[in-house]
Design a protein around this motif. Structure first.
Motif, mmCIF file in Angstrom:
data_model
loop_
_atom_site.group_PDB
_atom_site.id
_atom_site.type_symbol
_atom_site.label_atom_id
_atom_site.label_comp_id
_atom_site.label_asym_id
_atom_site.label_seq_id
_atom_site.Cartn_x
_atom_site.Cartn_y
_atom_site.Cartn_z
ATOM 1 N N UNK A 43 0.824 -1.215 0.000
ATOM 2 C CA UNK A 43 0.000 0.000 0.000
ATOM 3 C C UNK A 43 0.855 1.261 0.000
ATOM 4 N N UNK A 44 1.998 1.228 0.657
ATOM 5 C CA UNK A 44 2.829 2.418 0.789
ATOM 6 C C UNK A 44 3.970 2.482 -0.216
ATOM 7 N N UNK A 45 4.142 1.425 -0.990
ATOM 8 C CA UNK A 45 5.224 1.411 -1.967
ATOM 9 C C UNK A 45 4.912 2.356 -3.122
ATOM 10 N N UNK A 46 5.913 3.073 -3.598
ATOM 11 C CA UNK A 46 5.663 3.948 -4.744
ATOM 12 C C UNK A 46 5.482 3.184 -6.057
ATOM 13 N N UNK A 47 5.784 1.878 -6.073
ATOM 14 C CA UNK A 47 5.528 1.084 -7.274
ATOM 15 C C UNK A 47 4.447 0.064 -6.965
ATOM 16 N N UNK A 48 3.687 -0.289 -7.980
ATOM 17 C CA UNK A 48 2.578 -1.220 -7.828
ATOM 18 C C UNK A 48 2.829 -2.476 -8.642
ATOM 19 N N UNK A 49 2.002 -3.464 -8.378
ATOM 20 C CA UNK A 49 2.055 -4.696 -9.155
ATOM 21 C C UNK A 49 1.755 -4.398 -10.622
ATOM 22 N N UNK A 50 0.714 -3.615 -10.853
ATOM 23 C CA UNK A 50 0.369 -3.151 -12.199
ATOM 24 C C UNK A 50 0.526 -1.632 -12.171
ATOM 25 N N UNK A 51 1.419 -1.058 -12.972
ATOM 26 C CA UNK A 51 1.657 0.393 -12.926
ATOM 27 C C UNK A 51 0.380 1.194 -13.177
ATOM 28 N N UNK A 52 0.263 2.330 -12.507
ATOM 29 C CA UNK A 52 -0.944 3.152 -12.584
ATOM 30 C C UNK A 52 -1.170 3.777 -13.957
ATOM 31 N N UNK A 53 -0.130 3.882 -14.789
ATOM 32 C CA UNK A 53 -0.333 4.493 -16.102
ATOM 33 C C UNK A 53 -1.077 3.566 -17.063
ATOM 34 N N UNK A 106 8.900 -4.631 -2.547
ATOM 35 C CA UNK A 106 8.260 -4.835 -3.844
ATOM 36 C C UNK A 106 9.315 -5.118 -4.926
ATOM 37 N N UNK A 107 10.442 -4.420 -4.892
ATOM 38 C CA UNK A 107 11.499 -4.697 -5.863
ATOM 39 C C UNK A 107 12.062 -6.102 -5.680
ATOM 40 N N UNK A 108 12.203 -6.539 -4.422
ATOM 41 C CA UNK A 108 12.679 -7.902 -4.158
ATOM 42 C C UNK A 108 11.678 -8.934 -4.666
ATOM 43 N N UNK A 109 10.387 -8.686 -4.480
ATOM 44 C CA UNK A 109 9.371 -9.614 -4.986
ATOM 45 C C UNK A 109 9.380 -9.663 -6.508
ATOM 46 N N UNK A 110 9.532 -8.513 -7.163
ATOM 47 C CA UNK A 110 9.638 -8.490 -8.623
ATOM 48 C C UNK A 110 10.872 -9.270 -9.077
ATOM 49 N N UNK A 111 11.995 -9.050 -8.411
ATOM 50 C CA UNK A 111 13.222 -9.756 -8.777
ATOM 51 C C UNK A 111 13.053 -11.264 -8.595
#
Length: 130
Positions: A43-53, A106-111
């Motif tokens: 919730x507080x991460x500046x990046x999301x699972x699916x980007x807001x754009x 979130x970056x670790x989960x993406x990696x």
């Protein structure tokens, strides 16, 4: 309708603040604490699972994942801990800031997901192993 959405957003923010207090309470069991920290990090991460754009889907993940994770995390926390955390959140309302820890998680989960996909461990659709 907009008033109801604003009230829902305020309630969600208050519950996230209460969740942050409950996650730090030693009476909270570790599975509930781990899920609470994961929900807060997302919730507080500046990046999301699916980007807001990305139209619709970018906002849909925030509208579904955060409330669903919050609901589940709150169900795992003992009632007395949750009531204490809600009282503390009401007494000291604060704005939850963006989290560097959340970004790191979130970056670790993406990696990890990319590594698992690269290794072919997330499913047969990615890479056929013989």
């Amino acid at each position: 309708m907009w008033q109801r959405l604003r009230e829902f957003a305020r309630h969600l923010k208050a519950e996230l603040l209460a969740l942050s207090f409950a996650a730090r309470d030693p009476r909270t069991p570790w599975p509930a604490r781990a899920l609470a920290l994961l929900v807060l990090a997302y919730a507080l991460s500046p990046i999301d699972l699916i980007p807001d754009f990305i139209p619709v889907l970018g906002q849909l993940d925030d509208l579904l994942l955060v409330p669903a994770g919050l609901w589940l995390a709150l169900r795992l926390i003992p009632a007395e801990v949750l009531s204490d955390a809600r009282a503390r959140a009401a007494a000291h309302p604060a704005r939850l800031a963006r989290s560097a820890w959340g970004l790191g998680l979130m970056l670790a989960l993406y990696a990890l997901a990319v590594w698992l996909l690269w290794r072919g461990w997330l499913g047969p659709w990615w890479q056929h192993r013989s």
